[in-house]
Structure formats: C-alpha cells, structure tokens
Enzyme design. Structure first.
Site, PDB file in Angstrom:
ATOM      1  N   ASP A   8       8.753  97.937  40.656  1.00  0.00           N
ATOM      2  CA  ASP A   8       7.358  98.345  40.706  1.00  0.00           C
ATOM      3  C   ASP A   8       6.817  98.220  39.281  1.00  0.00           C
ATOM      4  OD1 ASP A   8       4.968  99.736  41.651  1.00  0.00           O
ATOM      5  OD2 ASP A   8       5.745 101.459  40.549  1.00  0.00           O
ATOM      6  N   ASP A  10       3.284  99.887  37.744  1.00  0.00           N
ATOM      7  CA  ASP A  10       2.656 101.083  37.187  1.00  0.00           C
ATOM      8  C   ASP A  10       3.539 102.307  37.415  1.00  0.00           C
ATOM      9  OD1 ASP A  10      -0.310 100.101  36.588  1.00  0.00           O
ATOM     10  OD2 ASP A  10       0.288  99.259  38.516  1.00  0.00           O
TER      11      ASP A  10
END
Length: 220
Positions: A8, A10
């Site tokens: 991922d 953020d």
C-alpha cells in the site's frame, strides 16, 4: 519462496497525511470554516478524497455536490502533493534491502495512479518492476481483491510467493481475498480504524526494518 512484496502507499510507504490534511483544511477555509487540528484528521488520510471530505466537511459520497468538491480537493492536493509528505523512517532502507535481495516489489493503492506516481517520484522511490496499481483506475478498489491480483499479474508473481503490506483493515481483506499473506504496517494510520489485532494479519510489523525478514519467513 518469496518473490515479490506489494505495498500500500499512503500510511505504509509515505506519510502523506500532512498534505492531505492541508488540502482538507483548504476545503474548510473555502467553505468559511475554521481549520481543524492535524490530529483530528490524520487517521483518515488513508481513506482518500472521500475520507478526507468526510473528515473535514462531513460530506457523504451521496451528496449532490460530492463530485464537484472532490475534484476541487484533488486539484489542490495534486498541486501540493509533496510539500510536507515524507517517507516513513526506515522505508528507503527497506526498499534497498528488497532490491539487494533480488526481490520484486510494487505499489497497490486505491490512490489514482498519476497521483501515486507523482508522489513517489517526488520522494525518490519507484518499484523495480514499475508496478503501480490503482484500485481507483481499475474501478475495483480495496477491499476487493482485484488490485492485489493485478499487482501479481504485472509482477508475474504467484500468490504463494507474494506478500502484501498495508496499514488498513481493507488492505488485509484485499490480501486475503487474493490469496496472499499479509503484513500489517503498525506505523501507519491504524489508530482510528478497526483494532489491528482483529485484521487477521500473518504478521504485525512494528517498523519497516521488520518487513523483509518477516516476508521471507512467511514464504518459507
């Protein structure tokens, strides 16, 4: 045997909350409202424009003006995307360790791909596979498995040799649905969501330095 680690973005690789929250407060200011404290919105930073518009304006996706305000928010955010965002401590070394071990890595995010690429370029990181997968662009966002499955397709990796790393319960659900092992990034935006111990993660990593060894142990 471990071949690929997908991440991922953020809250996992990049602490992008400062710029996302600044854009959220821009939206409040243009609405004639006082700015909110950074701490009041930080944990929503991993939820994209929808999460930030809810955190700042309590604007639901069903609102008639949602798309209009989302576009204004995103335009402001893109213009200021890397002013205060930073890599989390240890991420640069983690990436160096991954590449030194001859492993592939990629980014699987709900963030629009052009924004993900712009942010990563500004912070000096880019997957050695060139793999940027956006759930938004796919039209199938996490927690659906599609983004993780697409990440494996682009990196030519099989589920048993792939690890996904993220800081949200949706990341865990996406990994599980795609049939891959999951490492929870406890340094990310986890405090405002579901208890991390309930995500079903194979490992809860306390620091990016823990990721490569944990991934190798999971894949045998």
């Amino acid at each position: 045997m471990l071949s690929c680690i997908l991440f991922d973005l953020d809250g996992t690789l990049v602490d992008s909350a400062p710029d996302l929250c600044a854009s959220a407060n821009f939206m409040r200011e243009r609405a004639g409202l006082l700015a909110l404290p950074y701490e009041a919105m930080r944990e929503d930073a991993g939820k994209g424009a929808r999460g930030m518009l809810w955190a700042s304006l309590r604007l639901p996706k069903t609102a008639d003006n949602f798309e209009e305000l989302k576009n204004i928010f995103l335009a402001h955010y893109e213009a200021h995307i890397s002013e205060h965002s930073t890599l989390f401590a240890g991420v640069a070394q983690m990436i160096a360790d991954i590449e030194a071990a001859g492993l592939k890595w990629g980014i699987v995010t709900n963030k629009a791909e052009h924004l993900a690429r712009k942010l990563c370029a500004a912070k000096g990181i880019s997957p050695n596979t060139g793999c940027f997968v956006s759930g938004s662009d796919l039209g199938a966002m996490k927690p659906r498995p599609d983004p993780v499955l697409e990440g494996m397709r682009r990196t030519h990796s099989r589920p048993e040799e792939t690890i996904y790393v993220g800081d949200d319960a949706r990341d865990a659900a996406s990994a599980k649905a795609a049939g891959v092992r999951f490492i929870a990034a406890s340094w990310g935006y986890v405090n405002g969501g579901i208890d991390i111990s309930s995500w079903g993660a194979d490992v809860v990593a306390k620091h990016p330095a823990d990721v490569v060894k944990s991934a190798q142990a999971l894949c045998g």
